[in-house]
Design a protein around this motif. Structure first.
Motif, mmCIF file in Angstrom:
data_model
loop_
_atom_site.group_PDB
_atom_site.id
_atom_site.type_symbol
_atom_site.label_atom_id
_atom_site.label_comp_id
_atom_site.label_asym_id
_atom_site.label_seq_id
_atom_site.Cartn_x
_atom_site.Cartn_y
_atom_site.Cartn_z
ATOM 1 N N THR A 308 119.625 56.054 -49.009
ATOM 2 C CA THR A 308 118.802 55.695 -47.851
ATOM 3 C C THR A 308 117.341 55.535 -48.248
ATOM 4 O OG1 THR A 308 120.307 56.905 -46.380
ATOM 5 C CG2 THR A 308 118.117 56.395 -45.518
ATOM 6 N N ILE A 309 116.849 56.434 -49.092
ATOM 7 C CA ILE A 309 115.446 56.365 -49.537
ATOM 8 C C ILE A 309 115.194 55.062 -50.295
ATOM 9 C CG2 ILE A 309 113.763 57.380 -51.117
ATOM 10 C CD1 ILE A 309 114.917 60.133 -50.362
ATOM 11 N N ILE A 310 116.124 54.694 -51.184
ATOM 12 C CA ILE A 310 115.966 53.436 -51.943
ATOM 13 C C ILE A 310 115.946 52.247 -50.997
ATOM 14 C CG2 ILE A 310 117.072 51.890 -53.608
ATOM 15 C CD1 ILE A 310 118.172 54.452 -54.983
ATOM 16 N N VAL A 486 105.451 51.287 -59.512
ATOM 17 C CA VAL A 486 105.664 52.612 -60.099
ATOM 18 C C VAL A 486 106.893 53.284 -59.484
ATOM 19 C CG1 VAL A 486 104.707 54.939 -60.322
ATOM 20 C CG2 VAL A 486 103.245 52.950 -60.722
ATOM 21 N N MET A 487 107.029 53.204 -58.163
ATOM 22 C CA MET A 487 108.171 53.845 -57.497
ATOM 23 C C MET A 487 109.473 53.173 -57.900
ATOM 24 S SD MET A 487 106.718 54.911 -53.748
ATOM 25 C CE MET A 487 107.961 56.162 -53.598
ATOM 26 N N ALA A 488 109.456 51.825 -58.010
ATOM 27 C CA ALA A 488 110.668 51.116 -58.420
ATOM 28 C C ALA A 488 111.052 51.460 -59.849
ATOM 29 C CB ALA A 488 110.456 49.612 -58.279
ATOM 30 N N PHE A 489 110.065 51.623 -60.720
ATOM 31 C CA PHE A 489 110.344 51.939 -62.126
ATOM 32 C C PHE A 489 111.112 53.253 -62.247
ATOM 33 C CE2 PHE A 489 109.293 53.858 -66.227
ATOM 34 C CZ PHE A 489 109.641 52.831 -67.096
ATOM 35 N N PHE A 490 110.775 54.217 -61.427
ATOM 36 C CA PHE A 490 111.403 55.530 -61.534
ATOM 37 C C PHE A 490 112.655 55.696 -60.671
ATOM 38 C CE2 PHE A 490 107.073 56.563 -63.009
ATOM 39 C CZ PHE A 490 107.384 57.200 -64.212
ATOM 40 N N PHE A 491 112.748 54.959 -59.556
ATOM 41 C CA PHE A 491 113.815 55.240 -58.602
ATOM 42 C C PHE A 491 114.814 54.105 -58.382
ATOM 43 C CE2 PHE A 491 110.183 57.889 -57.124
ATOM 44 C CZ PHE A 491 110.741 59.126 -57.409
ATOM 45 N N LEU A 492 114.501 52.883 -58.821
ATOM 46 C CA LEU A 492 115.372 51.749 -58.522
ATOM 47 C C LEU A 492 116.461 51.591 -59.585
ATOM 48 C CD1 LEU A 492 116.056 49.272 -56.798
ATOM 49 C CD2 LEU A 492 114.416 47.961 -58.180
ATOM 50 N N PRO A 493 117.753 51.739 -59.223
ATOM 51 C CA PRO A 493 118.833 51.582 -60.210
ATOM 52 C C PRO A 493 119.238 50.113 -60.363
ATOM 53 C CG PRO A 493 119.750 52.266 -58.115
ATOM 54 C CD PRO A 493 118.260 52.185 -57.920
ATOM 55 N N GLU A 494 119.938 49.803 -61.457
ATOM 56 C CA GLU A 494 120.463 48.459 -61.668
ATOM 57 C C GLU A 494 121.898 48.399 -61.148
ATOM 58 O OE1 GLU A 494 120.811 45.117 -61.712
ATOM 59 O OE2 GLU A 494 119.069 45.368 -63.022
ATOM 60 N N ASN A 508 127.336 59.405 -56.611
ATOM 61 C CA ASN A 508 127.928 60.733 -56.445
ATOM 62 C C ASN A 508 127.768 61.595 -57.691
ATOM 63 O OD1 ASN A 508 128.761 60.376 -53.784
ATOM 64 N ND2 ASN A 508 130.722 59.473 -54.380
ATOM 65 N N ARG A 509 127.731 60.940 -58.846
ATOM 66 C CA ARG A 509 127.526 61.675 -60.101
ATOM 67 C C ARG A 509 126.045 61.941 -60.386
ATOM 68 N NH1 ARG A 509 131.766 58.412 -64.119
ATOM 69 N NH2 ARG A 509 133.688 59.118 -63.101
ATOM 70 N N LYS A 510 125.174 61.452 -59.509
ATOM 71 C CA LYS A 510 123.717 61.648 -59.621
ATOM 72 C C LYS A 510 123.157 61.117 -60.946
ATOM 73 C CE LYS A 510 123.896 65.676 -56.569
ATOM 74 N NZ LYS A 510 123.567 67.100 -56.391
ATOM 75 N N VAL A 511 123.650 59.932 -61.320
ATOM 76 C CA VAL A 511 123.173 59.284 -62.543
ATOM 77 C C VAL A 511 121.723 58.849 -62.339
ATOM 78 C CG1 VAL A 511 123.497 57.306 -64.089
ATOM 79 C CG2 VAL A 511 125.494 58.507 -63.142
ATOM 80 N N PRO A 512 120.807 59.123 -63.284
ATOM 81 C CA PRO A 512 119.411 58.676 -63.149
ATOM 82 C C PRO A 512 119.321 57.156 -63.033
ATOM 83 C CG PRO A 512 119.619 60.293 -64.910
ATOM 84 C CD PRO A 512 121.010 59.947 -64.497
ATOM 85 N N ALA A 513 118.332 56.667 -62.309
ATOM 86 C CA ALA A 513 118.204 55.233 -62.026
ATOM 87 C C ALA A 513 118.212 54.390 -63.289
ATOM 88 C CB ALA A 513 116.933 54.981 -61.222
#
Length: 527
Positions: A308-310, A486-494, A508-513
């Motif tokens: 939701t935050i993303i 900056v926020m996208a660099f740290f939080f946006l996944p591919e 669900n596995r909480k994989v880093p972005a």
């Protein structure tokens, strides 16, 4: 093949009452086969096998043209001579101009209405489906246009815009979700990017109409463009009446035979429709076992909070990287030193260039990842916004005026090529299938929460009765775009090439972005 150990593992994971799709060998094999084929299918093959899905995705996304039409219309009205003479106040050295409070009110009122609409969209869509919700919104759109058309003051026009905003909210919440659910994996980027193209189409139509009517000195200079809003809802109602419902929504409602019929309508499949149904049913059941019936509270629980935050950040960031310059392009060109007539001409050129950029975005989403496009697009606009600020800060002459106008066009082009289209793709792919209708609605609400004060700020920055910054606004928008990067660099996944099942598992596995792209998810994994 699926071995007995795998089946026993699934039973232990989900309990002895696990649905058949998660433990039946034959059904699981069908789901595996369909998902593998989706991964293998290229863009052009997907277009050839799913032309009807592409068509219906475009039609649903085209509903956004109505919000775009009205937003750009207001942006042109505040620069239109007849409108300014009728409703404006005289400012020494600038002539008649619409006061800042009314200029921002005209933009903000529609967004306030849309804010209500996007929150209503999730519960309504979960109950009625994408098709009936959109039809309801189109009927409401037809009715609310009357208020704006017959308005005889800025106050009534503002009220009319607020009522029109409610169906806009329903359109914008449902369109990306529907488009992403009915097309194959390889087409999600291109088809959801069509939303930005609808914005550009609305801009082109408005730019052409207002340019044609700008020289009129009577009330029809703005009433005719307002009346032309009725061009869109009724034809779209006819088309969407025949549109198939999303098979994902039908499966969530337990209507699997209707979902199978919908799948057959959407494409000439290389795989059997029953296999596609099994793939969808598997993902829906996994999410149902993990989460149950969808509610708004689920959006802020567990791993869904991260999603939701993303979604909210992607929507909100659309207001911080130069987009508001594009929405008030004609007025911006005037404040940059262009004549009123040339500003309208330049706005038409700008709108056409945005359409070209949106077309190029289809290829961009096929070649590059979502994260890559967003980061490089934002970095590019930061550069041009800072150059715009510098250009407006030095001694002004005819050359610097033209330079500011050209930079405004370039910033709009980059936004329409990268940031705008890819944001919709990211938004549609990030949410879980179970919560998609709710998530896209709440995400768009975040957009309006950010946009409403930013509209006032943008109007204050450009208006002669405000701060009168002209191109110096580039410093401000460049700074806010830096925060987005900056926020996208740290939080946006591919999420490119990821099925909805794989996306669920990665979150669900909480994989880093930054590890989403490299993490391998086995075809047999359910959690």
């Amino acid at each position: 093949m699926v071995d007995d150990n795998h089946i026993q593992n699934e039973k232990r994971s989900f309990g002895h009452d696990a649905p058949e799709i998660l433990v039946n060998k034959e059904l699981l094999n069908e789901a595996y086969h369909a998902e593998n084929l989706e991964h293998e299918q290229g863009v052009w093959d997907a277009v050839k096998s799913h032309p009807k899905a592409c068509f219906w995705a475009f039609i649903m996304c085209f509903t956004i043209v109505m919000e775009s039409f009205d937003m750009f219309l207001n942006g042109n009205f505040v620069a239109q001579t007849a409108f300014k003479n009728r409703y404006g106040v005289y400012v020494e050295g600038s002539g008649y101009t619409i006061p800042t409070k009314w200029q921002s009110a005209l933009f903000q009122s529609g967004q306030c209405g849309a804010f209500i609409g996007v929150f209503a969209a999730g519960p309504i869509t979960n109950r009625l489906g994408y098709r009936w919700t959109t039809l309801l919104a189109l009927v409401l759109m037809n009715a609310t246009i009357f208020i704006s058309f017959f308005a005889d003051s800025l106050a009534v026009l503002t009220i009319g815009q607020a009522f029109e905003g409610v169906p806009w909210g329903l359109f914008i919440a449902n369109s990306p979700a529907y488009a992403s659910e009915i097309v194959p994996l390889s087409l999600r980027g291109a088809c959801t990017a069509t939303l930005q193209m609808s914005w550009s189409i609305g801009g082109i139509v408005v730019a052409a109409i207002t340019y044609a009517y700008n020289k009129r000195s009577d009330q029809w200079a703005w009433r005719v463009p307002l009346a032309l809003q009725w061009l869109f809802p009724t034809p779209l109602m006819v088309l969407i009446w025949f549109a198939p419902e999303s098979p994902w929504w039908l499966i969530r409602k337990g209507r699997k035979q209707e979902a199978l019929h919908s799948i057959k309508r959407l494409g000439n499949l290389k795989t059997q429709p029953e296999e596609v149904l099994a793939m969808m049913d598997r993902t829906v059941e996994i999410e149902k076992q993990l989460g149950g019936s969808p509610t708004l509270l689920d959006l802020v629980k567990g791993t869904d909070l991260r999603r939701t935050i993303i979604t909210c950040l992607m929507y909100a960031s659309q207001n911080f990287a130069g987009n508001l310059i594009a929405n008030q392009a004609t007025f911006f060109f005037e404040q940059a030193g262009m004549s009123t007539d040339f500003s309208f001409q330049l706005n038409l050129i700008n709108s056409c260039l945005q359409f070209i950029a949106n077309t190029l975005a289809w290829f961009l989403t096929a070649w590059f990842g979502r994260r890559t496009i967003y980061l490089w697009g934002t970095a590019t606009n930061i550069t041009f916004l800072m150059i715009l600020g510098i250009c407006a800060s030095i001694a002004q002459n005819k050359s610097t005026n033209y330079a500011q106008a050209c930079l405004g066009v370039i910033i709009s082009f980059v936004y329409a090529l990268a940031l705008g289209p890819i944001s919709y793709t990211i938004i549609a792919e990030t949410s879980s299938v179970r919560l998609r209708a709710l998530s896209t609605g709440v995400g768009r609400a975040a957009y309006y929460v950010a946009e409403i004060p930013m509209i006032y700020l943008a109007s204050r920055m450009l208006n002669p009765s405000g701060w009168n910054l002209a191109g110096k606004c580039g410093y401000i928008w460049g700074g806010t775009a830096c925060v987005c990067w900056v926020m996208a660099f740290f939080f946006l996944p591919e999420l490119k090439h990821r099925s909805y099942r794989e996306t669920d598992i990665l979150f669900n596995r909480k994989v880093p972005a930054r590890k989403f792209k490299s993490t391998v998810v086995d075809i047999k994994d359910n959690e």
